[in-house]
Write a protein that holds these residues in place. Structure first.
Motif, PDB file in Angstrom:
ATOM      1  N   PHE A  25       0.855  -1.197   0.000  1.00 46.08           N
ATOM      2  CA  PHE A  25       0.000   0.000   0.000  1.00 46.08           C
ATOM      3  C   PHE A  25       0.884   1.237   0.000  1.00 46.08           C
ATOM      4  O   PHE A  25       2.087   1.155   0.243  1.00 46.08           O
ATOM      5  N   ARG A  60      -1.087   0.390   6.408  1.00 45.41           N
ATOM      6  CA  ARG A  60      -1.457  -0.896   5.811  1.00 45.41           C
ATOM      7  C   ARG A  60      -0.223  -1.723   5.433  1.00 45.41           C
ATOM      8  O   ARG A  60      -0.239  -2.944   5.512  1.00 45.41           O
ATOM      9  N   PHE A  64      -9.488  -9.580   1.573  1.00 49.34           N
ATOM     10  CA  PHE A  64     -10.284  -8.989   0.491  1.00 49.34           C
ATOM     11  C   PHE A  64      -9.483  -9.084  -0.798  1.00 49.34           C
ATOM     12  O   PHE A  64      -8.285  -9.348  -0.779  1.00 49.34           O
ATOM     13  N   LEU A  65     -10.167  -8.877  -1.907  1.00 52.32           N
ATOM     14  CA  LEU A  65      -9.523  -9.018  -3.211  1.00 52.32           C
ATOM     15  C   LEU A  65      -8.960  -7.675  -3.668  1.00 52.32           C
ATOM     16  O   LEU A  65      -9.408  -6.624  -3.204  1.00 52.32           O
ATOM     17  N   ALA A  74      -8.587  -4.477  -6.048  1.00 58.91           N
ATOM     18  CA  ALA A  74      -9.346  -3.800  -7.113  1.00 58.91           C
ATOM     19  C   ALA A  74      -8.518  -3.897  -8.382  1.00 58.91           C
ATOM     20  O   ALA A  74      -7.402  -4.429  -8.381  1.00 58.91           O
ATOM     21  N   THR A  94      -7.691   0.930 -11.311  1.00 61.60           N
ATOM     22  CA  THR A  94      -8.167   1.717 -10.168  1.00 61.60           C
ATOM     23  C   THR A  94      -7.010   2.060  -9.233  1.00 61.60           C
ATOM     24  O   THR A  94      -6.907   3.195  -8.742  1.00 61.60           O
ATOM     25  N   LEU A  95      -6.138   1.079  -8.986  1.00 66.10           N
ATOM     26  CA  LEU A  95      -5.117   1.260  -7.947  1.00 66.10           C
ATOM     27  C   LEU A  95      -3.881   2.028  -8.417  1.00 66.10           C
ATOM     28  O   LEU A  95      -3.305   2.817  -7.661  1.00 66.10           O
ATOM     29  N   GLN A 111      -3.718   5.807  -7.997  1.00 63.49           N
ATOM     30  CA  GLN A 111      -3.620   6.215  -6.584  1.00 63.49           C
ATOM     31  C   GLN A 111      -2.175   6.079  -6.099  1.00 63.49           C
ATOM     32  O   GLN A 111      -1.651   6.961  -5.416  1.00 63.49           O
ATOM     33  N   THR A 149     -12.310  -0.794   0.676  1.00 66.28           N
ATOM     34  CA  THR A 149     -10.972  -1.277   1.059  1.00 66.28           C
ATOM     35  C   THR A 149     -10.263  -1.848  -0.164  1.00 66.28           C
ATOM     36  O   THR A 149      -9.099  -1.570  -0.412  1.00 66.28           O
ATOM     37  N   GLU A 150     -10.997  -2.653  -0.933  1.00 68.45           N
ATOM     38  CA  GLU A 150     -10.407  -3.232  -2.151  1.00 68.45           C
ATOM     39  C   GLU A 150      -9.978  -2.150  -3.131  1.00 68.45           C
ATOM     40  O   GLU A 150      -8.981  -2.294  -3.823  1.00 68.45           O
ATOM     41  N   LYS A 151     -10.753  -1.086  -3.186  1.00 66.72           N
ATOM     42  CA  LYS A 151     -10.459  -0.033  -4.166  1.00 66.72           C
ATOM     43  C   LYS A 151      -9.411   0.955  -3.659  1.00 66.72           C
ATOM     44  O   LYS A 151      -9.181   1.990  -4.268  1.00 66.72           O
ATOM     45  N   GLY A 152      -8.801   0.664  -2.525  1.00 67.95           N
ATOM     46  CA  GLY A 152      -7.694   1.482  -2.037  1.00 67.95           C
ATOM     47  C   GLY A 152      -8.112   2.678  -1.209  1.00 67.95           C
ATOM     48  O   GLY A 152      -7.308   3.562  -0.940  1.00 67.95           O
TER      49      GLY A 152
END
Lengths: 345, 111
Positions: free
Chosen positions: A158, A163, A207-208, A210, A214-215, A218, B71-74
């Motif tokens: 992250f 995280r 969790f999976l 994204a 999407t990531l 960011q 959470t998955e989408k950051g």
């Protein structure tokens, strides 16, 4: 934190892990593939020769599918590396993907990288970043990588400390940023340098991931703005329900829901592009596997007589049936997951 | 009948509502899928809006689903909490702004 093996956990046992996976009330992975005409699953060719040069690591990450750590001593010998190089000389496999543990902790690591490059292979190294600061003898790794044109694939779960450190250990984010700056300083991630730095995102929990689409923006925005870090691509990788991540899932009561999530997100397009179709994975002791995950579950390639680097038979390996089990759902969920990130673009 | 009104396992059965009315369910899920795609707003922004609305309507299923989705989408934990504070501010504000009606009425009936 100790490895599962050092803790003498049941989950350090591959047979027990497979038993847990098999006992879970979800459809058989092979049946899912059969529904889409993909069973038995065959390779499309071998383009990636992945070498796991050992389980020794300076970190003990919560999600590690290798159960790697400072207490692991299994590392590939120079003799096995020489056998790998002989195979690479004989066959036009273009890419060598070196992983671990922290592969740099293998005393023959630099020699191996140079030997692969001398044989004209593209070399990727899966670097956990913090190894560079773990001991003065590793400080020049960025220069070594640059001099050998190594593609660096770095874990960074992250873009903030919270995280990242929860998954990889206290202080890992800060050290990772420092090493990313060192890599940038020698040209990695800079357009026109030819030096490729890819980051690996994997979820810090049950969790999976994204989509990379999407990531990645960011990561690029925050790492660029707050830390001045440049990188090429972000690979989003799904955590595989094996080894230490399986232990986490069971301990936290998330296991069944996670498996159901993987199954409900099964994507036949991702299944058609899974990495085992173009990869052969070599374990620290020279045994051959369809992927690094099968390696950790001790699921060797089908034919025992051709299951070691000493008896490497490309013709057989290109026609083999890939060994499947329930953990394979981890590679086929959503956009899919591989050592190169998503597979269904 | 369950002993509680809410069962976490029921969230997984959401897609089965078509059993009692397929046509409308199909239309709803098709619309739902379209709404959450990247558009003028990103899928990530929409997920955060959904999380805030989930808290406004106090739907435990939606809170579960969109916490994980964010959470998955950051989306970070502080960002999620800020979104819930937006919910709280609007819910609180919507109560307080009605106090003007109360004040008006008091003034109407008072000497």
């Amino acid at each position: 934190m100790k490895s599962l093996k050092a803790q003498r956990s049941e989950l350090a046992n591959e047979v027990y892990q497979l038993h847990v996976l098999e006992e879970t009330a979800v459809p058989k992975f092979s049946d899912q593939l059969a529904t889409f005409g993909l069973y038995p699953l065959h390779p499309t060719g071998i383009e990636v020769f992945q070498m796991n040069v050992g389980k020794m690591c300076n970190q003990t990450c919560q999600h590690c599918h290798v159960d790697a750590g400072p207490d692991r001593r299994e590392i590939m010998t120079r003799e096995t590396m020489e056998q790998c190089l002989a195979v690479l000389e004989r066959h036009p496999i273009p890419t060598v993907d070196i992983t671990g543990g922290a592969p740099e902790m293998n005393p023959h690591f630099r020699w191996l990288v140079e030997a692969c490059r001398q044989r004209g292979k593209k070399v990727m190294v899966r670097c956990n970043l913090t190894i560079v600061l773990a001991n003065p003898k590793y400080r020049d790794l960025p220069e070594f990588y640059a001099a050998n044109g190594v593609e660096v694939v770095s874990s960074l779960p992250f873009y903030n400390a919270d995280r990242t450190d929860r998954q990889r250990g206290k202080g890992v984010f800060e050290d990772s940023i420092a090493v990313l700056r060192m890599l940038n300083a020698v040209g990695y991630g800079t357009e026109g340098s030819g030096l490729v730095l890819n980051l690996v995102y994997n979820p810090a929990g049950a969790f999976l991931p994204a989509s990379q689409q999407t990531l990645e923006p960011q990561f690029r925005k925050v790492l660029g703005k707050e830390f001045g870090i440049r990188f090429n691509q972000l690979y989003a990788i799904t955590n595989m329900p094996i080894s230490r991540f399986l232990d986490f899932l069971i301990r936290t009561g998330n296991y069944e829901a996670y498996m159901e999530r993987l199954v409900s997100a099964f994507n036949p397009v991702a299944a058609a592009g899974v990495m085992c179709r173009n990869t052969i994975s070599v374990g620290w002791d020279g045994f051959l596997y369809d992927c690094d995950f099968n390696q950790m579950l001790d699921l060797k390639v089908g034919n025992a007589s051709k299951g070691h680097i000493q008896s490497f038979d490309l013709d057989y390996l290109e026609k083999r049936d890939v060994v499947l089990a329930q953990h394979c759902y981890g590679c086929t969920a959503g956009a899919g997951s591989s050592c190169g990130g998503e597979v269904a673009k | 009948m369950d002993k509680t009104y809410y069962n976490p396992d029921d969230l997984k059965k959401f897609s089965k509502i078509g059993e009692f009315g397929k046509e409308l369910a199909d239309k709803f899920f098709s619309y739902y899928g379209e709404v959450f795609k990247d558009g003028e707003l990103s899928a990530r922004e929409k997920s955060l809006i959904a999380l805030a609305v989930a808290h406004a309507v106090q739907c435990p299923y939606c809170i579960d689903a969109y916490t994980v989705d964010c959470t998955e989408k950051g989306v970070t934990e502080p960002q999620m909490m800020e979104a819930v504070h937006v919910t709280a501010a609007i819910r609180g504000g919507s109560s307080l702004v009605h106090s003007v009606q109360m004040m008006n009425r008091v003034k109407e009936v008072s000497m």
